[in-house]
Motif scaffolding. Structure first.
Motif, PDB file in Angstrom:
ATOM      1  N   GLU C 169      10.238   4.688  -3.451  1.00 33.88           N
ATOM      2  CA  GLU C 169       9.722   3.421  -2.938  1.00 33.88           C
ATOM      3  C   GLU C 169       9.952   3.297  -1.432  1.00 33.88           C
ATOM      4  O   GLU C 169       9.055   2.910  -0.677  1.00 33.88           O
ATOM      5  CB  GLU C 169      10.405   2.249  -3.658  1.00 33.88           C
ATOM      6  N   ARG C 173       7.133   2.854   1.291  1.00 37.02           N
ATOM      7  CA  ARG C 173       7.162   1.708   2.207  1.00 37.02           C
ATOM      8  C   ARG C 173       7.173   2.194   3.651  1.00 37.02           C
ATOM      9  O   ARG C 173       6.468   1.660   4.503  1.00 37.02           O
ATOM     10  CB  ARG C 173       8.406   0.852   1.949  1.00 37.02           C
ATOM     11  N   TRP C 178       3.153   1.628   0.115  1.00 37.77           N
ATOM     12  CA  TRP C 178       3.726   1.089  -1.128  1.00 37.77           C
ATOM     13  C   TRP C 178       2.817   0.059  -1.793  1.00 37.77           C
ATOM     14  O   TRP C 178       2.533   0.149  -2.982  1.00 37.77           O
ATOM     15  CB  TRP C 178       5.106   0.512  -0.843  1.00 37.77           C
ATOM     16  N   ASP C 179       2.380  -0.904  -1.009  1.00 38.27           N
ATOM     17  CA  ASP C 179       1.613  -1.991  -1.616  1.00 38.27           C
ATOM     18  C   ASP C 179       0.318  -1.499  -2.241  1.00 38.27           C
ATOM     19  O   ASP C 179      -0.171  -2.064  -3.204  1.00 38.27           O
ATOM     20  CB  ASP C 179       1.311  -3.075  -0.564  1.00 38.27           C
ATOM     21  N   GLU C 180      -0.217  -0.430  -1.668  1.00 38.24           N
ATOM     22  CA  GLU C 180      -1.489   0.067  -2.186  1.00 38.24           C
ATOM     23  C   GLU C 180      -1.334   0.885  -3.457  1.00 38.24           C
ATOM     24  O   GLU C 180      -2.272   0.988  -4.241  1.00 38.24           O
ATOM     25  CB  GLU C 180      -2.184   0.935  -1.119  1.00 38.24           C
ATOM     26  N   LYS C 182       1.726   0.930  -5.561  1.00 38.69           N
ATOM     27  CA  LYS C 182       2.894   0.667  -6.407  1.00 38.69           C
ATOM     28  C   LYS C 182       2.529   0.509  -7.882  1.00 38.69           C
ATOM     29  O   LYS C 182       3.349   0.747  -8.758  1.00 38.69           O
ATOM     30  CB  LYS C 182       3.655  -0.563  -5.917  1.00 38.69           C
ATOM     31  N   ASP C 183       1.285   0.145  -8.162  1.00 32.49           N
ATOM     32  CA  ASP C 183       0.890  -0.052  -9.556  1.00 32.49           C
ATOM     33  C   ASP C 183       0.314   1.194 -10.199  1.00 32.49           C
ATOM     34  O   ASP C 183      -0.080   1.181 -11.362  1.00 32.49           O
ATOM     35  CB  ASP C 183      -0.165  -1.169  -9.641  1.00 32.49           C
ATOM     36  N   GLN C 196      -5.191   7.406   2.745  1.00 37.25           N
ATOM     37  CA  GLN C 196      -4.031   7.196   1.874  1.00 37.25           C
ATOM     38  C   GLN C 196      -3.320   8.513   1.594  1.00 37.25           C
ATOM     39  O   GLN C 196      -2.091   8.590   1.589  1.00 37.25           O
ATOM     40  CB  GLN C 196      -4.483   6.560   0.557  1.00 37.25           C
TER      41      GLN C 196
END
Lengths: 298, 307, 303
Positions: C169, C173, C178-180, C182-183, C196
């Motif tokens: 993580e 980050r 991360w935000d793109e 993380k799922d 990316q």
């Protein structure tokens, strides 16, 4: 997370030492495996050269076997001739068909038509030669008897996928521009293929044929089923009328019959066959390098 | 006209496959109708009246599995060596030598197997294995002659080895150098790079290379015939003689046998054909499903090397 | 080490950049206004030297590829290497973490030290070198694994297995990814966009806490928006790492780097070889270069 000291010496330390040991072990193992294969080849070549080389003489290459099976002397002349005839006939059958298949696949076939043909070639390529041999046995030999021609047919089926594949590979290397240029001149498609494409791919076709010849010259299973009943003291050219003596069956038979004299002759015949196969492979390799360099400029 | 000829030749290739299948099924039909599926469970192969394939299927499976057990790790290791570990020049010498091993006719490997390898195994390796591991039934009494299942395993392994080596080498050479550099730049050793980036991403291709290698062992009739001892039996002892499908066809199939025997031999050929078709289609399916670089049989490939 | 940092003066070059300046990757529209990196710390006080190259030459076999390069690279700065194709920028960059080792004909002379340790001394382990000096390549090269495993692979083999989730993580980050992702950490990294993927490669590199990041034309395969995000990221990264970037794109060097080295081709003596022409603060290189060749290049008169 503790920050690392980047200024310390750049030698392997910590767990890198263990990882380095693993690295060396695995690379050593891979090297050992490669050496093992070379050693096996070396042992084989050495045995053939030592035991077979001593059998070699002008008489061995020019005389037929003696009347008595276990008698000394004589040679394998009739087997060399028989093998040459059967392989030549097989090549005459397989070469045009193999090249035509390759032409169809690269120049004409739609993707849908190419699928089953490629599959058939792959299956033929993987088909055990004993299965091809018993197929010809059931189709032609049962009820009629063996002939050199039937053995040639089996060899031709074995050669077919080899020639079609190498020819296809070299046809695919012929630049599209070359064909387009020819078409642009108003030259028909088949004239382009015969006049431009095939000559450009000739190196590959020859390479594939030599490899296929080298491969089937040593094929024993078809010979056992289709060319094993003959008078081994005579030379025969009657390829359509009777089974012909041949080198693979000669090696097999001499080795199986046992006895020092016969086994020694088996090594002699093996020597002749291996020398032929290795030279053919060497020539094919050299041609392959030359023709790909011509085609790709590399 | 050319189109017609070319199309005709192509149809011929497909027709040959069809004809092979038809002829073998047809010729086997007397045996199929007499024995049915019981053929596979029956152990007796009596040269005149009773025919069962159990010992032969057993012998074929055991020798091919053993050959694969030897050839797969060695072959993959050689593929790695030639594509990723060795210097370009060394690979250019050793690669062709390995391919040359594939070019040696099987009858000559068989000759070497009975005269050189078999006696060596019987006098050295088999007693040693028997002494060390004799409590396992596999390593029983050493063979009397040097012929037996164990010798066949080694000989067939030697024949499968160059195929697996050549295909995996070509496969590993397709790994993009960016990927290899990416792994090395993270502080991986060469082996870690190979394990993490090469082997893991090439598993389907490696599997299909092994399948094609074992296919050679399954279908090999002559070399197996020469070294296996031709005894119709199922033995737990690897050093005991045995028999295979191909070897039995090779030595018994001639036009002079009884009709039932010929039909039984065709039944054996049908089994062999079915195994081979399955194996080859499986290899193709793997290649197609995972879209790995085509793993076909070895053709001549300029020995490449890492850079 | 000069403090001529009054900069910010837009410096226009000729309308038509040389083809080397890949127009597709240059987000700036002609006329090119090169904005020089903003050096907030007015006077960089004697920075710690990370790399010290003295008279470094590189040979491939008998052929001299790069001749006599001397330069110092400082900690927590971005150093750019610019110049025309074939001038040896990438060769020098790859020499800094021994990535050229696998080229058998590669040979390096002169002294090339890293924190005072000679990179090419005997006993130096190239694997240890690369563990400290990471590299990001021209084309994004994610492994054919999941996003998580792309980041986690190197820490695992290096023995940094504790708290791997946190490490992954943190790296993501750190690379502003991360935000793109993380799922979808368990999905294949090959499904990411080019930009990316390149940030993933940066995350992969920083996951093992290196000291230096070498970037070999990291944006040459990316679109302008992805390029901008990588450039932003580099500004963040220099707080923790030392960055060296090779770029074809002069504007990029001007935007991101504190220091710029201009390499060129030298054909004197009938031998084509790369040379370091000038090395100075980026502002100086782009506004008042000392060398005529530098001036010709940055003004677009010479490729």
């Amino acid at each position: 997370m503790a920050s690392l000291d980047y200024t310390r010496p750049l030698t392997a330390s910590g767990n890198l030492r263990r990882r380095r040991v693993v690295d060396r072990l695995m690379r050593g193992a891979a090297t050992a495996a490669a050496l093992a294969a070379v050693v096996i080849l070396g042992l084989m070549v050495f045995a053939i050269a030592q035991r077979g080389g001593s059998q070699l003489s002008v008489a061995f290459l020019t005389q037929n076997p003696p009347e008595q099976l276990y008698a000394a002397g004589g040679g394998i002349a009739n087997a060399i001739i028989g093998s040459a005839l059967m392989v030549a006939l097989a090549t005459i059958i397989a070469l045009p068909i193999g090249v035509l298949i390759a032409i169809y696949l690269t120049e004409f076939a739609t993707a849908r038509a190419a699928g089953p043909i490629r599959l058939a070639l792959d299956l033929l390529y993987g088909m055990p030669t004993i299965v091809i041999a018993i197929f010809i046995l059931g189709l032609l030999v049962v009820g009629h008897g063996q002939t050199g021609f039937y053995a040639s047919l089996a060899l031709a089926i074995i050669m077919l996928p080899l020639i079609a594949r190498t020819t296809g590979e070299s046809l695919a290397l012929v630049p599209k521009e070359l064909r387009d240029a020819s078409h642009a001149l108003g030259i028909s498609r088949w004239r382009t293929t015969v006049g431009i494409t095939i000559p450009s791919a000739l190196g590959g076709i020859v390479t594939g044929t030599i490899l296929a010849v080298a491969r089937v010259a040593g094929e024993t299973a078809p010979m056992l089923l289709l060319a094993s009943v003959f008078d081994n003291t005579k030379t025969s050219f009657n390829i359509f009328g009777q089974a012909l003596p041949n080198i693979p069956y000669e090696i097999f038979n001499l080795a199986e019959s046992g006895g020092t004299v016969n086994v020694a002759k088996a090594w002699g015949a093996a020597f002749v066959l291996v020398v032929f196969v290795l030279i053919a492979n060497f020539v094919a390799r050299a041609l392959h390098h030359r023709s790909t360099r011509m085609m790709t400029g590399r | 006209m050319l189109l017609g000829l070319a199309a005709g030749a192509s149809i011929l290739a497909v027709a040959i496959i069809g004809l092979i299948i038809y002829e073998i099924v047809n010729s086997a039909s007397p045996a199929i109708s007499k024995y049915g599926l019981g053929f596979f469970g029956h152990q007796t192969w009596n040269n005149y009246t009773v025919f069962g394939a159990a010992t032969l299927i057993f012998g074929t499976v055991v020798t091919s599995a053993g050959a694969l057990l030897i050839a797969a790790p060695l072959g993959i290791a050689i593929g790695l060596y030639l594509s990723l570990f060795s210097a370009r020049r060394t690979a250019a010498i050793i690669g062709p030598l390995v391919e040359m091993l594939a070019a040696v006719p099987s009858v000559i490997i068989g000759l070497w197997g009975i005269i050189v390898l078999g006696p060596f195994l019987r006098s050295t390796i088999e007693p040693w294995l028997h002494d060390a591991l004799g409590f396992i039934p596999l390593f029983g009494t050493p063979s009397a002659t040097g012929s037996g299942v164990f010798t066949a395993i080694i000989v067939l392994g030697i024949m499968a080895l160059p195929i697996i080596a050549a295909i995996t080498r070509d496969l590993f050479l397709t790994v993009p150098s960016e990927l290899k550099d990416g792994a090395l730049a993270l502080g991986a050793t060469r082996w870690e790079m190979v394990r993490g980036v090469v082997l893991s991403s090439m598993r389907p291709g490696i599997a299909s290379a092994c399948i094609l290698g074992v296919s050679r062992a399954l279908g090999e009739a002559i070399a197996a015939l020469q070294v296996i001892g031709s005894v119709f039996q199922i033995s737990s002892n690897l050093f005991a003689p045995g028999n295979t499908l191909g070897a039995t066809i090779a030595i018994q199939a001639n036009a002079d046998n009884s009709k039932l025997q010929v039909a039984s031999l065709f039944y054996l050929a049908l089994v062999l054909l079915a195994i081979e078709l399955l194996v080859n289609l499986a290899a193709q399916a793997i290649v197609r499903h995972y879209r790995v670089p085509s793993a076909s049989g070895p053709t001549i490939v300029a020995a490449g090397a890492p850079n | 080490m000069s403090n001529k940092t009054q900069t910010r003066s837009p410096y226009s070059v000729m309308d038509e950049p040389h083809s080397e300046i890949d127009a597709a990757t240059a987000p700036v529209v002609a006329p090119l206004a090169i904005e020089v990196a903003d050096s907030k710390d007015e006077t960089p006080p004697s920075r710690e030297v990370v790399f010290d190259l003295r008279d470094v030459s590189v040979y491939y076999g008998q052929a001299l590829a790069v001749a006599g390069v001397s330069l110092e690279i400082h900690r927590n700065q971005i150093t750019a290497m610019i110049g025309p194709s074939g001038c040896g920028k990438t060769t020098i960059l790859r020499s800094l973490n021994r990535m050229n080792d696998s080229v058998s004909s590669f040979r390096l002379t002169g002294s090339c030290t890293y924190h005072g340790n000679d990179l090419y001394a005997s006993g130096v382990d190239a694997v240890e070198v690369r563990r400290r000096i990471g590299m990001v390549f021209q084309r994004p090269n994610p492994f054919p694994k999941s996003i998580y495993d792309n980041i986690g692979w190197a820490p695992r083999i290096l023995g940094m297995r504790d708290n791997l989730d946190e490490r992954v993580e943190k790296a993501l980050r750190g690379a502003a990814l991360w935000d793109e992702v993380k799922d979808r950490l368990k999905t294949s990294a090959l499904g990411l966009s080019g930009g990316q993927q390149q940030r993933l490669c940066i995350a992969r590199s920083i996951a093992i806490e290196p000291d230096v990041l070498l970037l070999d034309e990291p944006c040459s395969a990316l679109d302008p928006i992805s390029t901008a995000s990588i450039e932003d990221l580099m500004q963040d990264l220099k707080n923790d790492y030392t960055l060296v970037i090779v770029t074809h794109n002069m504007q990029q060097a001007a935007r991101v780097a504190e220091r710029t080295a201009f390499f060129s081709l030298d054909v004197s003596g009938g031998q084509r070889k790369g040379i370091l022409v000038e090395y100075d603060d980026t502002a100086t290189i782009f506004t008042r270069p000392a060398d005529k060749r530098t001036e010709d290049y940055v003004t677009g008169r010479f490729g």
